[in-house]
Design a protein around this motif. Structure first.
Motif, PDB file in Angstrom:
ATOM      1  N   ALA A  34      10.324 -10.785  -8.551  1.00  0.00           N
ATOM      2  CA  ALA A  34       9.293 -10.956  -9.354  1.00  0.00           C
ATOM      3  C   ALA A  34       9.105  -9.426  -9.997  1.00  0.00           C
ATOM      4  CB  ALA A  34       8.245 -11.393  -8.827  1.00  0.00           C
ATOM      5  N   GLU A  35       9.413  -8.437  -8.891  1.00  0.00           N
ATOM      6  CA  GLU A  35       8.870  -7.030  -9.408  1.00  0.00           C
ATOM      7  C   GLU A  35      10.000  -5.987  -8.618  1.00  0.00           C
ATOM      8  OE1 GLU A  35       5.045  -6.711  -8.069  1.00  0.00           O
ATOM      9  OE2 GLU A  35       5.553  -6.424  -5.930  1.00  0.00           O
ATOM     10  N   PHE A  36       9.938  -4.886  -9.223  1.00  0.00           N
ATOM     11  CA  PHE A  36      10.645  -3.713  -8.475  1.00  0.00           C
ATOM     12  C   PHE A  36       9.659  -2.686  -7.845  1.00  0.00           C
ATOM     13  CE2 PHE A  36      13.665  -5.614 -11.669  1.00  0.00           C
ATOM     14  CZ  PHE A  36      14.834  -6.021 -11.078  1.00  0.00           C
ATOM     15  N   VAL A  37      10.192  -1.922  -7.082  1.00  0.00           N
ATOM     16  CA  VAL A  37       9.437  -0.897  -6.485  1.00  0.00           C
ATOM     17  C   VAL A  37      10.175   0.548  -6.639  1.00  0.00           C
ATOM     18  CG1 VAL A  37       8.180   0.277  -4.357  1.00  0.00           C
ATOM     19  CG2 VAL A  37       8.625  -2.566  -4.734  1.00  0.00           C
ATOM     20  N   PHE A  38       9.516   1.460  -7.365  1.00  0.00           N
ATOM     21  CA  PHE A  38      10.006   2.680  -7.426  1.00  0.00           C
ATOM     22  C   PHE A  38       9.952   3.589  -6.169  1.00  0.00           C
ATOM     23  CE2 PHE A  38       8.677   1.687 -11.727  1.00  0.00           C
ATOM     24  CZ  PHE A  38       9.999   1.650 -12.503  1.00  0.00           C
ATOM     25  N   PHE A  39      11.121   4.206  -5.958  1.00  0.00           N
ATOM     26  CA  PHE A  39      11.320   5.020  -4.677  1.00  0.00           C
ATOM     27  C   PHE A  39      11.532   6.351  -5.132  1.00  0.00           C
ATOM     28  CE2 PHE A  39      10.182   1.779  -2.073  1.00  0.00           C
ATOM     29  CZ  PHE A  39      10.309   2.240  -0.647  1.00  0.00           C
ATOM     30  N   GLY A  40      11.104   6.690  -6.401  1.00  0.00           N
ATOM     31  CA  GLY A  40      11.697   7.974  -6.822  1.00  0.00           C
ATOM     32  C   GLY A  40      10.504   9.187  -6.882  1.00  0.00           C
ATOM     33  N   PHE A  41       9.369   8.995  -6.252  1.00  0.00           N
ATOM     34  CA  PHE A  41       8.419   9.735  -6.297  1.00  0.00           C
ATOM     35  C   PHE A  41       7.972  10.277  -5.331  1.00  0.00           C
ATOM     36  CE2 PHE A  41       7.818   6.806  -9.881  1.00  0.00           C
ATOM     37  CZ  PHE A  41       7.567   7.732 -10.698  1.00  0.00           C
ATOM     38  N   VAL A  47       2.397  17.688  -3.354  1.00  0.00           N
ATOM     39  CA  VAL A  47       3.368  17.632  -4.386  1.00  0.00           C
ATOM     40  C   VAL A  47       2.923  16.725  -5.320  1.00  0.00           C
ATOM     41  CG1 VAL A  47       5.550  17.230  -4.575  1.00  0.00           C
ATOM     42  CG2 VAL A  47       4.952  18.543  -2.436  1.00  0.00           C
ATOM     43  N   ARG A  48       2.519  15.439  -5.092  1.00  0.00           N
ATOM     44  CA  ARG A  48       1.904  14.638  -5.795  1.00  0.00           C
ATOM     45  C   ARG A  48       1.078  14.981  -7.002  1.00  0.00           C
ATOM     46  NH1 ARG A  48       1.145   8.425  -4.013  1.00  0.00           N
ATOM     47  NH2 ARG A  48      -0.595   9.819  -2.588  1.00  0.00           N
ATOM     48  N   SER A 111      -0.484   5.994  -7.712  1.00  0.00           N
ATOM     49  CA  SER A 111      -0.481   4.748  -6.845  1.00  0.00           C
ATOM     50  C   SER A 111       0.170   4.598  -5.773  1.00  0.00           C
ATOM     51  CB  SER A 111       0.109   3.478  -7.939  1.00  0.00           C
ATOM     52  OG  SER A 111       0.084   2.163  -7.265  1.00  0.00           O
ATOM     53  N   GLU A 112       0.033   3.913  -4.695  1.00  0.00           N
ATOM     54  CA  GLU A 112       0.660   3.951  -3.714  1.00  0.00           C
ATOM     55  C   GLU A 112       1.563   2.602  -3.649  1.00  0.00           C
ATOM     56  OE1 GLU A 112       0.349   5.601  -0.938  1.00  0.00           O
ATOM     57  OE2 GLU A 112      -1.233   6.792  -1.743  1.00  0.00           O
ATOM     58  N   LYS A 113       1.224   1.699  -4.394  1.00  0.00           N
ATOM     59  CA  LYS A 113       2.319   0.533  -4.634  1.00  0.00           C
ATOM     60  C   LYS A 113       3.429   0.812  -5.537  1.00  0.00           C
ATOM     61  CE  LYS A 113       1.921  -4.492  -5.187  1.00  0.00           C
ATOM     62  NZ  LYS A 113       1.108  -5.606  -6.002  1.00  0.00           N
TER      63      LYS A 113
END
Length: 341
Positions: A34-41, A47-48, A111-113
């Protein structure tokens, strides 16, 4: 082009996107994701924060710069020529191109999600590719305009009419938005089950294909055919146009005449070099493997820097546009001053 890696990354390891963990075989029967999670940050708070501020400033500058160029060209009657019409269309296109990726990237940094729905991911990929294709066609139309202006100056007013200019711009947008439809449809029919972590900062075909539960040879072939046709055709046409332009300029006897003739297309040539140069720098690799961190940094440069520098290039290289911008700003200040008094 902005989707160069879409056709090369799964055919040759030189162009490959970083290999990602594949879902276990016992997950293949699960329902679609249903959804994807970004792991590129980056995960670090400092740093964020720095990345968010820099990206936000770049986005605001891109919006202000391209909006200013677009409005000045539309408001100044002296700039109502085919060349400036194409420049205004390019600025308008860059506004939409950055809007497809940067706002979501900014939200994900905070966002944390860091999730995106399946439909949202497909839409982002579609608009990212369609606007990239539209810019390829638009830069080609601009090269043709400069070719007519320099190589056929006597026939230029009769050929490059306002109607033809508008039709060419509309055709660039139409063709661009038609190009990725088949690719998106094929991706939407793939099963995505289990592993949903995208090792990137926005949705694109290579990271999506790497998460599919079945073979993607058909997708790869279609991507290659469509994107190779767009890239090779547009780049070849631009190269031929400028080869003829350079030949015509060199035939001018006076140095002042050569400088004046070539200055009319210098800005467009600079944008073309930045555009295609960034593609080669980002996607044509001599190594089979590379750092994910480097790829994310280059993705930010590619998706943010190019749209940001376009208004700078046209402003710095074009005296008429600079004068028009100054007239627009100062006239507004004068009117505001008179109204105040």
């Amino acid at each position: 082009m902005r989707f160069w890696h879409g056709f090369g990354s799964h055919l040759n390891p030189v162009f490959s996107f970083p290999s990602l963990p594949q879902p276990p075989m016992d997950q293949y029967n699960h329902s679609s994701l249903a959804e994807f999670v970004f792991f590129g940050f980056a995960s670090g708070g400092y740093v964020r924060g720095c990345l968010f501020v820099l990206l936000l400033l770049a986005y605001l500058f891109t919006i202000c710069g391209n909006t200013l160029v677009f409005l000045v060209i539309r408001l100044e009657s002296a700039l109502h020529t085919p060349m400036y019409h194409f420049v205004s269309v390019l600025s308008f296109l860059e506004l939409w191109y950055t809007a497809t990726t940067i706002p979501k990237m900014l939200a994900n940094i905070l966002s944390e999600k860091k999730t995106i729905s399946f439909a949202g991911c497909l839409l982002q990929t579609y608009f990212f590719h369609s606007l990239g294709a539209s810019e390829c066609y638009l830069l080609t139309a601009m090269a043709y305009d400069r070719y007519l202006a320099i190589c056929r100056p006597l026939h230029y007013p009769a050929i490059m009419t306002t109607t033809l200019c508008a039709k060419m711009a509309a055709a660039c947008w139409t063709c661009g938005f038609l190009c990725p439809i088949s690719e998106v449809i094929l991706v939407s029919q793939l099963p995505f089950c289990g592993y949903n972590k995208i090792q990137h900062i926005f949705c694109d075909f290579p990271p999506l294909l790497s998460l599919a539960c079945k073979g993607t040879s058909t997708n790869i072939l279609v991507d290659f055919a469509i994107n190779a046709f767009i890239i090779l055709t547009t780049f070849l046409f631009i190269t031929i146009s400028y080869a003829r332009i350079i030949g015509a300029v060199l035939q001018i006897k006076t140095a002042a005449g050569r400088k004046k003739a070539f200055s009319t297309c210098a800005s467009h040539l600079a944008v073309v070099l930045v555009f295609f140069g960034s593609i080669i720098f980002m996607y044509v690799r001599l190594r089979k493997s590379y750092s994910l961190t480097l790829d994310r940094i280059l993705a930010i440069v590619y998706s943010v820097l190019t749209p940001m520098v376009n208004p700078i290039i046209y402003s710095l290289r074009n005296k008429e546009l600079i004068k028009a911008i100054k007239r627009t700003i100062f006239q507004k200040e004068d009117k505001a001053s008179l109204a105040h008094h």
